[in-house]
Write a protein that holds these residues in place. Structure first.
Motif, mmCIF file in Angstrom:
data_model
loop_
_atom_site.group_PDB
_atom_site.id
_atom_site.type_symbol
_atom_site.label_atom_id
_atom_site.label_comp_id
_atom_site.label_asym_id
_atom_site.label_seq_id
_atom_site.Cartn_x
_atom_site.Cartn_y
_atom_site.Cartn_z
ATOM 1 N N SER A 152 29.977 38.632 35.421
ATOM 2 C CA SER A 152 29.913 40.090 35.270
ATOM 3 C C SER A 152 30.619 40.799 36.422
ATOM 4 C CB SER A 152 28.464 40.557 35.166
ATOM 5 O OG SER A 152 27.750 40.290 36.361
ATOM 6 N N HIS A 153 30.486 40.263 37.652
ATOM 7 C CA HIS A 153 31.192 40.846 38.799
ATOM 8 C C HIS A 153 32.707 40.802 38.570
ATOM 9 C CE1 HIS A 153 27.586 39.387 41.428
ATOM 10 N NE2 HIS A 153 27.340 40.573 40.920
ATOM 11 N N ILE A 154 33.182 39.634 38.153
ATOM 12 C CA ILE A 154 34.622 39.433 37.994
ATOM 13 C C ILE A 154 35.169 40.285 36.855
ATOM 14 C CG2 ILE A 154 36.403 37.732 37.418
ATOM 15 C CD1 ILE A 154 34.601 35.644 38.846
ATOM 16 N N ARG A 155 34.454 40.315 35.741
ATOM 17 C CA ARG A 155 34.902 41.138 34.610
ATOM 18 C C ARG A 155 34.899 42.619 34.981
ATOM 19 N NH1 ARG A 155 35.789 38.679 29.859
ATOM 20 N NH2 ARG A 155 34.882 36.618 29.483
ATOM 21 N N GLY A 156 33.887 43.049 35.710
ATOM 22 C CA GLY A 156 33.812 44.456 36.096
ATOM 23 C C GLY A 156 34.966 44.864 36.985
ATOM 24 N N PHE A 157 35.294 44.034 37.976
ATOM 25 C CA PHE A 157 36.406 44.346 38.871
ATOM 26 C C PHE A 157 37.734 44.288 38.129
ATOM 27 C CE2 PHE A 157 39.524 42.864 42.157
ATOM 28 C CZ PHE A 157 39.645 44.086 42.804
ATOM 29 N N ALA A 158 37.878 43.297 37.258
ATOM 30 C CA ALA A 158 39.119 43.198 36.474
ATOM 31 C C ALA A 158 39.330 44.438 35.623
ATOM 32 C CB ALA A 158 39.080 41.944 35.595
ATOM 33 N N GLU A 159 38.261 44.955 35.042
ATOM 34 C CA GLU A 159 38.355 46.178 34.242
ATOM 35 C C GLU A 159 38.737 47.364 35.125
ATOM 36 O OE1 GLU A 159 38.450 48.306 30.779
ATOM 37 O OE2 GLU A 159 38.128 46.137 30.994
ATOM 38 N N GLU A 160 38.187 47.404 36.324
ATOM 39 C CA GLU A 160 38.483 48.498 37.263
ATOM 40 C C GLU A 160 39.963 48.551 37.613
ATOM 41 O OE1 GLU A 160 37.661 49.311 41.989
ATOM 42 O OE2 GLU A 160 36.050 48.378 40.813
ATOM 43 N N ILE A 161 40.596 47.395 37.798
ATOM 44 C CA ILE A 161 42.010 47.372 38.182
ATOM 45 C C ILE A 161 42.931 47.100 36.987
ATOM 46 C CG2 ILE A 161 41.496 46.692 40.566
ATOM 47 C CD1 ILE A 161 42.373 43.824 39.799
ATOM 48 N N ARG A 163 43.240 44.445 34.870
ATOM 49 C CA ARG A 163 43.873 43.127 34.859
ATOM 50 C C ARG A 163 43.034 42.163 34.029
ATOM 51 N NH1 ARG A 163 46.998 46.067 36.877
ATOM 52 N NH2 ARG A 163 47.997 45.878 38.921
ATOM 53 N N ASP A 164 43.657 41.099 33.594
ATOM 54 C CA ASP A 164 42.921 40.037 32.941
ATOM 55 C C ASP A 164 41.955 39.412 33.942
ATOM 56 O OD1 ASP A 164 42.729 37.983 30.643
ATOM 57 O OD2 ASP A 164 43.056 36.769 32.442
ATOM 58 N N PRO A 165 40.702 39.137 33.549
ATOM 59 C CA PRO A 165 39.726 38.566 34.484
ATOM 60 C C PRO A 165 40.163 37.231 35.079
ATOM 61 C CG PRO A 165 38.611 39.378 32.525
ATOM 62 C CD PRO A 165 40.086 39.466 32.245
ATOM 63 N N GLY A 166 40.953 36.464 34.339
ATOM 64 C CA GLY A 166 41.424 35.190 34.864
ATOM 65 C C GLY A 166 42.268 35.346 36.116
ATOM 66 N N ILE A 167 42.973 36.468 36.235
ATOM 67 C CA ILE A 167 43.781 36.721 37.436
ATOM 68 C C ILE A 167 42.869 36.906 38.642
ATOM 69 C CG2 ILE A 167 45.295 38.432 38.536
ATOM 70 C CD1 ILE A 167 46.654 38.762 35.802
#
Length: 200
Positions: A152-161, A163-167
């Motif tokens: 959830s942390h990673i997906r949330g930050f990826a959405e903020e910037i 980008r794809d969460p895998g990056i």
């Protein structure tokens, strides 16, 4: 390794020669790079549209299957006023593809074309790729906010910037902030990229 690396580069050169493109334009490449960043979540349709954007800048994006033992992820070269930007699907992870792509863009923007493996030029291209894909200030804020990183942390930050969460996961793995053996995050967040299965 040298023979296979040269073979990959020659294939890229041949495709660049055949491409009908305008002369290379650095300003348009910067715009194309910015556009490519908006496509990291477009998992199935990104390649044709970013190829078109790079072509308008006089850059032939050539994406090849990895040639075993070549030791090369990507290469750049000036060809008849155009620029070849060649990347492959080594490791088959989408985040590796995106990092390699922006690493090679960094080489082109820095005027450092060719195949290199280490040194200042490589460090500069790595820095460009890291900060283009994940803005450094936002990344530093993100890692200060968490003692550990879950999905959830990673997906949330990826959405903020945007980008794809895998990056984001790839960067955390590289920085050893997520254990390399965390297969759950890898399986849930990493997209696979294989030239034979993508729409070019």
């Amino acid at each position: 390794n040298i023979v296979n690396a040269n073979a990959m580069v020659q294939i890229g050169i041949n495709q660049t020669i055949q491409a009908e493109l305008p002369k290379y334009n650095k300003g348009k490449l910067k715009k194309a790079a910015s556009f490519a960043l908006t496509q990291t979540k477009n998992h199935h349709g990104f390649l044709p549209v970013i190829k078109e954007a790079f072509a308008e800048a006089g850059v032939a994006l050539v994406v090849l299957p990895n040639l075993k033992n070549s030791g090369v992820n990507g290469a750049t070269k000036r060809v008849d006023g155009k620029v070849m930007l060649m990347v492959n699907d080594r490791r088959h992870d989408a985040d590796t593809f995106w990092f390699t792509l922006f690493h090679e863009i960094g080489h082109i923007l820095n005027g450092d074309l060719g195949v290199s493996f280490k040194g200042e030029a490589e460090d500069e291209a790595d820095h460009y790729a890291r900060t283009a894909l994940i803005p450094q200030e936002q990344y530093e804020t993100f890692i200060r906010q968490h003692q550990y990183f879950d999905e959830s942390h990673i997906r949330g930050f990826a959405e903020e910037i945007d980008r794809d969460p895998g990056i984001v996961l790839g960067r955390l793995l590289k920085d050893q902030l997520v254990p390399e053996n965390n297969m759950r995050l890898k399986n849930n967040l990493r997209q696979k990229f294989t030239v034979g299965k993508c729409r070019q």
